[in-house]
Write a protein that holds these residues in place. Structure first.
Motif, PDB file in Angstrom:
ATOM      1  N   MET A   1      15.603  19.852 -26.491  1.00 31.85           N
ATOM      2  CA  MET A   1      15.661  20.176 -25.069  1.00 31.85           C
ATOM      3  C   MET A   1      14.539  21.153 -24.738  1.00 31.85           C
ATOM      4  N   SER A   2      13.828  20.890 -23.678  1.00 32.89           N
ATOM      5  CA  SER A   2      12.773  21.804 -23.251  1.00 32.89           C
ATOM      6  C   SER A   2      13.381  22.936 -22.430  1.00 32.89           C
ATOM      7  N   ASN A   3      12.559  23.894 -22.145  1.00 33.05           N
ATOM      8  CA  ASN A   3      13.000  25.021 -21.321  1.00 33.05           C
ATOM      9  C   ASN A   3      12.357  24.968 -19.943  1.00 33.05           C
ATOM     10  N   ARG A   4      12.133  23.778 -19.437  1.00 31.38           N
ATOM     11  CA  ARG A   4      11.499  23.654 -18.122  1.00 31.38           C
ATOM     12  C   ARG A   4      12.412  24.134 -17.000  1.00 31.38           C
ATOM     13  N   ILE A   5      13.685  23.791 -17.094  1.00 33.00           N
ATOM     14  CA  ILE A   5      14.634  24.154 -16.050  1.00 33.00           C
ATOM     15  C   ILE A   5      15.492  25.295 -16.578  1.00 33.00           C
ATOM     16  N   ILE A   6      15.543  26.372 -15.820  1.00 35.88           N
ATOM     17  CA  ILE A   6      16.357  27.504 -16.246  1.00 35.88           C
ATOM     18  C   ILE A   6      17.256  27.968 -15.110  1.00 35.88           C
ATOM     19  N   ILE A   7      18.317  28.618 -15.505  1.00 35.41           N
ATOM     20  CA  ILE A   7      19.230  29.238 -14.550  1.00 35.41           C
ATOM     21  C   ILE A   7      19.337  30.702 -14.965  1.00 35.41           C
TER      22      ILE A   7
ATOM     23  N   LYS B   1      19.991  36.442 -12.340  1.00 36.17           N
ATOM     24  CA  LYS B   1      19.311  37.503 -11.592  1.00 36.17           C
ATOM     25  C   LYS B   1      18.280  36.965 -10.610  1.00 36.17           C
ATOM     26  N   LYS B   2      18.085  35.657 -10.601  1.00 37.93           N
ATOM     27  CA  LYS B   2      17.070  35.052  -9.727  1.00 37.93           C
ATOM     28  C   LYS B   2      17.665  33.918  -8.907  1.00 37.93           C
ATOM     29  N   PHE B   3      17.275  33.852  -7.688  1.00 38.98           N
ATOM     30  CA  PHE B   3      17.578  32.715  -6.814  1.00 38.98           C
ATOM     31  C   PHE B   3      19.068  32.390  -6.746  1.00 38.98           C
ATOM     32  N   ASP B   4      19.908  33.408  -6.779  1.00 44.34           N
ATOM     33  CA  ASP B   4      21.362  33.199  -6.727  1.00 44.34           C
ATOM     34  C   ASP B   4      21.840  32.201  -7.775  1.00 44.34           C
ATOM     35  N   SER B   5      21.243  32.254  -8.938  1.00 46.92           N
ATOM     36  CA  SER B   5      21.591  31.391 -10.078  1.00 46.92           C
ATOM     37  C   SER B   5      21.278  29.911  -9.856  1.00 46.92           C
ATOM     38  N   GLU B   6      20.438  29.611  -8.882  1.00 45.47           N
ATOM     39  CA  GLU B   6      20.050  28.210  -8.677  1.00 45.47           C
ATOM     40  C   GLU B   6      19.060  27.799  -9.760  1.00 45.47           C
ATOM     41  N   PRO B   7      19.180  26.597 -10.297  1.00 41.61           N
ATOM     42  CA  PRO B   7      18.223  26.143 -11.301  1.00 41.61           C
ATOM     43  C   PRO B   7      16.814  26.049 -10.710  1.00 41.61           C
ATOM     44  N   HIS B   8      15.852  26.507 -11.490  1.00 43.43           N
ATOM     45  CA  HIS B   8      14.460  26.449 -11.048  1.00 43.43           C
ATOM     46  C   HIS B   8      13.562  26.125 -12.228  1.00 43.43           C
ATOM     47  N   ILE B   9      12.321  25.810 -11.915  1.00 44.65           N
ATOM     48  CA  ILE B   9      11.365  25.463 -12.951  1.00 44.65           C
ATOM     49  C   ILE B   9      10.826  26.751 -13.555  1.00 44.65           C
ATOM     50  N   ASN B  10      10.947  26.848 -14.858  1.00 45.77           N
ATOM     51  CA  ASN B  10      10.579  28.047 -15.592  1.00 45.77           C
ATOM     52  C   ASN B  10       9.147  28.489 -15.258  1.00 45.77           C
ATOM     53  N   GLY B  11       8.991  29.776 -14.991  1.00 38.91           N
ATOM     54  CA  GLY B  11       7.675  30.332 -14.704  1.00 38.91           C
ATOM     55  C   GLY B  11       7.224  30.156 -13.272  1.00 38.91           C
ATOM     56  N   THR B  12       8.092  29.608 -12.432  1.00 39.61           N
ATOM     57  CA  THR B  12       7.748  29.386 -11.022  1.00 39.61           C
ATOM     58  C   THR B  12       8.890  29.875 -10.132  1.00 39.61           C
ATOM     59  N   GLU B  13       8.657  29.778  -8.858  1.00 45.29           N
ATOM     60  CA  GLU B  13       9.712  30.048  -7.876  1.00 45.29           C
ATOM     61  C   GLU B  13      10.171  28.758  -7.210  1.00 45.29           C
ATOM     62  N   VAL B  14       9.905  27.636  -7.860  1.00 40.63           N
ATOM     63  CA  VAL B  14      10.245  26.320  -7.325  1.00 40.63           C
ATOM     64  C   VAL B  14      11.635  25.928  -7.821  1.00 40.63           C
TER      65      VAL B  14
END
Length: 66
Positions: A1-7, A10-23
């Protein structure tokens, strides 16, 4: 499994986002559902790769990275 998507709670109300970005995954899925192509999404978010877009949409559809 890659670490592209993280939750991160402490960020974005725990919404999944692309690691290293604010997307957020929800931003990518919304763009795809509105008919944007991968190239258009990459133009919109220049920090992303095709694999990032694919991982985000897969996560959106399945709830996990593929």
């Amino acid at each position: 499994m890659s670490n592209r998507i993280i939750i991160d709670p402490k960020k974005f109300d725990s919404e999944p986002h692309i690691n290293g970005t604010e997307v957020l995954v929800s931003m990518i899925s919304k763009d795809i559902e509105e008919g944007l192509t991968v190239n258009e999404i990459l133009d919109r978010y220049s920090e992303l790769t095709r694999d990032d877009v694919s991982a985000a949409y897969s996560f959106y559809l399945t709830g996990m990275e593929v």
